[in-house]
Design a protein around this motif. Structure first.
Motif: not given
Length: 663
Positions: A630, A632, A614
């Motif tokens: 973000n 992931e 991540d």
């Protein structure tokens, strides 16, 4: 009926554990403390509650890892199931992406290879009900910090802590803020927090959209069946009112809805597509109310926890070996679990020594309801009272050494059909300060877990087993902790054997499950380090190697010999993170590798390694604003996140972009 644990060579092993304390150089997982800035660590003294009262982590004889709210956010996880998957010695186990649950099939955080041995506490109150704790229902927005205590913790915390304890400390006063985020796979995440005088309010909403083929048809039941998510939603509201410095009341309501379509790959419809085998909607509603008092070394809490779970499904009708598309039968089933609890403890300062005594009461009830395909209703009610007295005495041998003796007596009463149990669990710990920044410890103790109602009496496709014994284990650990100006080193060496571990087994028809008692064991080593590299850079890494095994109690179709030990979960785990925080920019990258994995089934087939990654980047254009990205699953891996016969996969590479404003 009363049942007693097998004591074995427990006393001899305590002595052996104490004698080899000096061979250890550094212990436990990296403990991380709270800072105002995002995604950063601090190497200052950490205060934890692993002993049921505040102690510095360096002076605590246990492997403890602490995640602050900021560090949880930096993992990219919007719920605790996702955020904790980068911890040392923790194995992420799920039935699909982002920790989404399927009714009674819920995700787990497995500590040191003990699947049914994670006790989850919210502000000290057990969340576990019927073997489930639904960490995916807890948003990181409501959490101040999480303490992970690895190793058996039943002596101080009670049933189910045979692998370890996840203690969630919720927020007191809130920062006024609003946050919103969107991503691919139909993902959304929104949150609101405010503080109005003594009242704090938080609300969060999280959603995952349609995801196909989250499982492998070869492991389906029936074979050829696989899972598809239509949507998964979580709503959580939390209120806390502080009457004064000594007393507060908190209430949390959560609801999750997951819509699944199960398809059958061995039969196609008129358009050449796999037929819909089952259409199911799983709904869980959670209520958690707590009244806390903490003053003058007295602590008391009254709690009420309720979880209502319902599954409504339509299944294709089978005729002449084939399913008939569009012709379905409906059924519904669910649980209504309630726990009413009270815990009171008193601590005494006895010169240089510390004494602790406490009493715990918990009344559990479960209403099981089912309407089957023939519209026949089945309602069954179960109940049980559980009582515990526990105590601890921390004796200062000299200025550098302490001996800690703890014990708990637990018994049940008013149990349906008279399945009552009685367990005594002791623990002894020794800690020695080599200098102001170094400590060595050794500990030996016992743990236990009571069978759940469904395991004893049955429900749905679970066949009851009234002869189940409580799960109980012997645990041994040695370690040493070392702090420098820039490093925190931790090493722990552990060994346990759990007798009568409560394990599930498919019946011959592979449609019904029965729980039996089997023994499991493990020996392992964990080494971690947190580093302050200066100029806004921090890092942490961990490595653990263990050998979890399960004793076979029956001959499984000739593939495994009865009485032999078979592999269980993974053996090698490597995890780490790199953090930057300076000026308007901050960021974190985290990874966790799990290798040498083995399926927990008769075939004992090896599994591909698991790698979670991540990347989280934050930019603050103003003091009150925050923009973040973000990413992931950076390498877009299709990793298996389960260990049983059925194969479930994680979510592919996914991106979420968000904005937060403080007011």
């Amino acid at each position: 009926m009363k049942r007693k644990a097998k004591q074995g060579n427990f006393g001899k092993n305590i002595l052996m554990t104490m004698l080899i304390t000096g061979t250890v150089f550094a212990g436990s997982a990296s403990a991380l403390a709270a800072e105002k800035d995002v995604e950063s660590y601090t190497l200052d003294s950490i205060v934890v509650t692993a002993q049921r009262y505040a102690t510095e982590e360096l002076d605590t004889p246990a492997a403890v890892e602490v995640f602050t709210q900021e560090q949880l956010v930096a993992t990219g996880g919007t719920n605790l199931q996702e955020a904790l998957k980068f911890g040392t010695g923790l194995i992420y186990h799920a039935q699909g992406p982002r920790g989404t649950s399927q009714g009674t099939m819920t995700s787990k955080i497995v500590i040191r290879g003990v699947e049914k041995g994670t006790l989850v506490l919210i502000d000290g109150v057990p969340l576990n009900q019927s073997g489930r704790y639904n960490l995916d229902d807890i948003p990181v927005e409501t959490v101040e910090r999480v303490e992970i205590i690895r190793g058996g913790g039943s002596v101080l915390y009670g049933s189910e802590a045979t692998g370890g304890v996840i203690n969630i400390i919720t927020k007191g006063k809130r920062t006024n803020s609003v946050r919103t985020a969107f991503g691919n796979y139909g993902m959304q995440s929104h949150a609101f927090n405010t503080q109005a005088g003594k009242l704090g309010i938080s609300y969060s909403y999280d959603k995952t959209g349609a995801v196909d083929n989250i499982s492998d048809p070869s492991g389906g039941r029936p074979e050829g069946m696989y899972y598809n998510i239509i949507r998964g939603e979580h709503n959580t509201a939390n209120l806390r009112y502080d009457f004064n410095d000594a007393m507060y009341l908190s209430y949390t309501y959560g609801e999750n809805n997951a819509h699944y379509v199960y398809r059958y790959s061995k039969q196609q419809d008129a358009n050449g597509k796999d037929i819909d085998y089952k259409n199911a909607i799983h709904t869980t509603k959670n209520n958690n109310a707590q009244l806390h008092y903490d003053k003058d070394d007295w602590k008391a809490v009254l709690s009420y926890v309720r979880r209502e779970q319902e599954t409504r499904s339509k299944t294709a009708t089978k005729k002449s070996g084939n399913y008939i598309p569009g012709v379905t039968t409906s059924d519904s089933k669910g649980y209504d679990d309630k726990s009413l609890g009270m815990d009171i403890q008193k601590k005494w300062e006895l010169g240089k020594n510390i004494g602790l005594l406490g009493f715990n009461f918990q009344r559990d009830t479960c209403d099981y309801k089912e309407v089957d395909k023939t519209n026949m209703a089945q309602n069954r009610d179960y109940e049980r009272n559980m009582y515990s007295f526990y105590g601890q005495y921390n004796y200062e041998l000299n200025k550098l050494s302490n001996l800690i003796v703890s014990a708990r007596e637990t018994w049940t009463g008013s149990t349906t059909a008279g399945q009552n149990y009685n367990k005594f669990t002791p623990e002894i710990e020794y800690i020695h300060k080599l200098d102001d920044d170094t400590s060595a410890y050794a500990k030996a103790g016992q743990s236990f877990m009571m069978p759940t109602f469904s395991q004893i009496y049955g429900s749905g496709n679970i066949i009851g087993n009234a002869t189940l014994e409580p799960q109980h284990g012997n645990h041994f650990e040695i370690g040493l902790k070392k702090n420098t100006n820039t490093h925190m080193w931790r090493l722990a060496v552990f060994n346990y054997k759990i007798n009568d571990s409560i394990e599930s087994k498919w019946k011959d028809n592979y449609t019904e499950v029965e729980y039996t008692n089997e023994d499991i064991k493990n020996t392992g080593i964990e080494l971690t380090c947190a580093i302050d590299m200066g100029q806004g850079w921090k890092a942490n890494w961990g490595a653990s190697y263990s050998n979890p095994k399960k004793l076979v109690t029956i001959n499984d179709a000739g593939t495994i010999t009865e009485g032999s030990w078979r592999n269980y979960y993974g053996k090698l785990q490597l995890n780490g993170g790199l953090n930057y925080n300076k000026g308007k920019w901050s960021g974190a990258i985290n990874a966790n590798y799990l290798g040498e994995r083995t399926r927990d089934n008769d075939a004992q087939a090896s599994m591909k390694p698991q790698l979670f990654t991540d990347l989280n980047i934050v930019y603050k254009p103003t003091k009150n604003e925050k923009v973040y990205l973000n990413l992931e699953n950076i390498f877009d891996r299709r990793d298996i996140v389960s260990t049983s016969t059925s194969t479930f996969y994680n979510l592919g590479r996914n991106v979420m972009v968000g904005y937060e404003f403080n007011f």
